[in-house]
Scaffold this motif. Structure first.
Motif, PDB file in Angstrom:
ATOM      1  N   ASP A   8      33.548  41.938  37.426  1.00 43.60           N
ATOM      2  CA  ASP A   8      34.837  40.799  37.272  1.00 43.60           C
ATOM      3  C   ASP A   8      36.152  41.482  36.669  1.00 43.60           C
ATOM      4  OD1 ASP A   8      36.270  38.658  37.209  1.00 43.60           O
ATOM      5  OD2 ASP A   8      34.937  37.708  35.472  1.00 43.60           O
ATOM      6  N   PHE A   9      36.944  41.778  37.585  1.00 47.21           N
ATOM      7  CA  PHE A   9      38.223  42.339  37.173  1.00 47.21           C
ATOM      8  C   PHE A   9      39.480  41.052  36.801  1.00 47.21           C
ATOM      9  CE2 PHE A   9      36.532  45.685  39.178  1.00 47.21           C
ATOM     10  CZ  PHE A   9      37.201  46.966  38.998  1.00 47.21           C
ATOM     11  N   ASN A  10      38.988  39.879  37.271  1.00 49.37           N
ATOM     12  CA  ASN A  10      40.125  38.858  36.808  1.00 49.37           C
ATOM     13  C   ASN A  10      41.403  39.072  37.634  1.00 49.37           C
ATOM     14  OD1 ASN A  10      38.618  36.816  35.471  1.00 49.37           O
ATOM     15  ND2 ASN A  10      38.298  38.129  34.018  1.00 49.37           N
ATOM     16  N   LEU A  11      41.281  39.561  38.762  1.00 49.14           N
ATOM     17  CA  LEU A  11      42.673  40.117  39.360  1.00 49.14           C
ATOM     18  C   LEU A  11      42.526  39.423  40.785  1.00 49.14           C
ATOM     19  CD1 LEU A  11      43.088  43.584  38.002  1.00 49.14           C
ATOM     20  CD2 LEU A  11      44.469  41.576  37.582  1.00 49.14           C
ATOM     21  N   LEU A  12      43.676  39.167  41.403  1.00 52.54           N
ATOM     22  CA  LEU A  12      43.871  39.088  42.752  1.00 52.54           C
ATOM     23  C   LEU A  12      44.135  40.275  43.688  1.00 52.54           C
ATOM     24  CD1 LEU A  12      45.727  35.673  42.693  1.00 52.54           C
ATOM     25  CD2 LEU A  12      43.235  35.934  43.016  1.00 52.54           C
ATOM     26  N   PRO A  13      43.695  40.124  44.880  1.00 57.02           N
ATOM     27  CA  PRO A  13      43.958  41.474  45.643  1.00 57.02           C
ATOM     28  C   PRO A  13      45.350  42.152  45.687  1.00 57.02           C
ATOM     29  CG  PRO A  13      42.535  39.709  47.072  1.00 57.02           C
ATOM     30  CD  PRO A  13      43.343  39.199  45.549  1.00 57.02           C
ATOM     31  N   GLN A  14      46.326  41.068  45.868  1.00 57.46           N
ATOM     32  CA  GLN A  14      47.764  41.733  45.961  1.00 57.46           C
ATOM     33  C   GLN A  14      48.390  42.304  44.736  1.00 57.46           C
ATOM     34  OE1 GLN A  14      46.661  38.288  45.927  1.00 57.46           O
ATOM     35  NE2 GLN A  14      48.243  37.001  44.950  1.00 57.46           N
ATOM     36  N   THR A  15      47.642  42.339  43.596  1.00 62.82           N
ATOM     37  CA  THR A  15      48.283  42.988  42.230  1.00 62.82           C
ATOM     38  C   THR A  15      48.392  44.337  42.451  1.00 62.82           C
ATOM     39  OG1 THR A  15      46.134  42.920  41.340  1.00 62.82           O
ATOM     40  CG2 THR A  15      47.540  40.967  40.864  1.00 62.82           C
ATOM     41  N   LYS A  16      49.303  44.874  41.492  1.00 59.69           N
ATOM     42  CA  LYS A  16      49.470  46.312  41.280  1.00 59.69           C
ATOM     43  C   LYS A  16      48.329  46.631  40.715  1.00 59.69           C
ATOM     44  CE  LYS A  16      51.596  50.197  40.752  1.00 59.69           C
ATOM     45  NZ  LYS A  16      52.000  51.256  42.093  1.00 59.69           N
ATOM     46  N   SER A  17      47.757  45.919  39.958  1.00 59.63           N
ATOM     47  CA  SER A  17      46.524  46.400  39.135  1.00 59.63           C
ATOM     48  C   SER A  17      45.399  46.791  39.889  1.00 59.63           C
ATOM     49  CB  SER A  17      46.072  45.382  37.982  1.00 59.63           C
ATOM     50  OG  SER A  17      47.094  44.816  37.021  1.00 59.63           O
ATOM     51  N   ILE A  18      45.354  46.317  41.258  1.00 58.21           N
ATOM     52  CA  ILE A  18      44.161  46.505  41.906  1.00 58.21           C
ATOM     53  C   ILE A  18      44.743  47.615  42.847  1.00 58.21           C
ATOM     54  CG2 ILE A  18      42.988  45.596  44.143  1.00 58.21           C
ATOM     55  CD1 ILE A  18      41.628  44.856  41.532  1.00 58.21           C
TER      56      ILE A  18
END
Length: 236
Positions: free
Chosen positions: A154-164
């Motif tokens: 569970d990354f708690n991130l949306l796909p468009q983020t730089k973090s992903i």
């Protein structure tokens, strides 16, 4: 081999959750669970007698009430080292999580496992300095490991983020993107939304290094948690 990543939601789904774990235990070589209390970990050890459990616990109570942690279970026929808890951000009473990592010997080869519960807040699941730092810490750590790597949870991130996208730029295959998965959440998650709060379709991911040969990847729409299970069949 088969691995399942799943945010357990502290087993709030009850029988449906435990039925799933028991049903999958025969064919699943590795489970990586997030949101696991010590009591739930003890229950897992009874449900999974053919697996060796590795557990790491948060020092802070979730919402000031529940002890939480993360667990990796590996079938006993594989040699696995003790797991390590890697802090990624300052844990707070409603924002607990970290990276749990371990390695296993699979058919004479080493496999590195990363079991992540990423920073929950703020709830928009977009980039923040803390989330960007979180991704960098994980990528930099695994960069030193030359063998096959699977990082999920569970990354708690949306796909468009730089973090992903940092993982993709780091050479990992994003299986959520590769297999065109439409969501990793379900009705149990969206029923918790406040009025006018936006429905988020994603939180969970699996990334694999080039050494991992993916045979199949699926995210079945099961109401066993407020997250969907991420199921990967692979070889190394």
């Amino acid at each position: 081999m088969k691995i399942i990543f799943l945010n357990c939601w502290q087993a709030k789904a009850g029988k449906a959750f435990f039925d799933f774990v028991e049903r999958e235990s025969e064919t699943t070589d590795i489970f990586c669970f997030q949101e696991v209390s010590p009591d739930l970990y003890s229950t897992f050890t009874a449900f999974l007698p053919g697996h060796r459990g590795l557990y790491e616990e948060s020092k802070i109570l979730l919402f000031g009430k529940i002890k939480s942690g993360q667990a990796i279970f590996v079938k006993k026929r594989f040699k696995v080292n003790a797991s390590v808890k890697m802090p990624l951000y300052k844990e707070l009473k409603n924002d607990v999580g970290f990276l749990q990592y371990a390695s296993a010997q699979v058919d004479g080869k080493k496999l590195w496992l990363g079991n992540l519960h990423g920073k929950t807040h703020p709830g928009h699941k977009l980039d923040t300095p803390a989330r960007l730092k979180q991704s960098k810490i994980i990528i930099d750590f695994f960069k030193t490991k030359k063998e096959a790597k699977i990082i999920g949870g569970d990354f708690n991130l949306l796909p468009q983020t730089k973090s992903i996208k940092m993982f993709e730029e780091g050479g990992y295959v994003n299986l959520i993107k590769e297999y065109k998965i439409s969501t990793t959440r379900n009705r149990l998650a969206w029923n918790q939304l406040k009025k006018n709060e936006e429905k988020q379709l994603f939180a969970d991911y699996v990334f694999v290094s080039p050494e991992v040969k993916v045979k199949n990847f699926s995210v079945p729409n099961l109401e066993i948690s407020d997250h969907l299970p991420l199921i990967l069949d692979f070889e190394i």
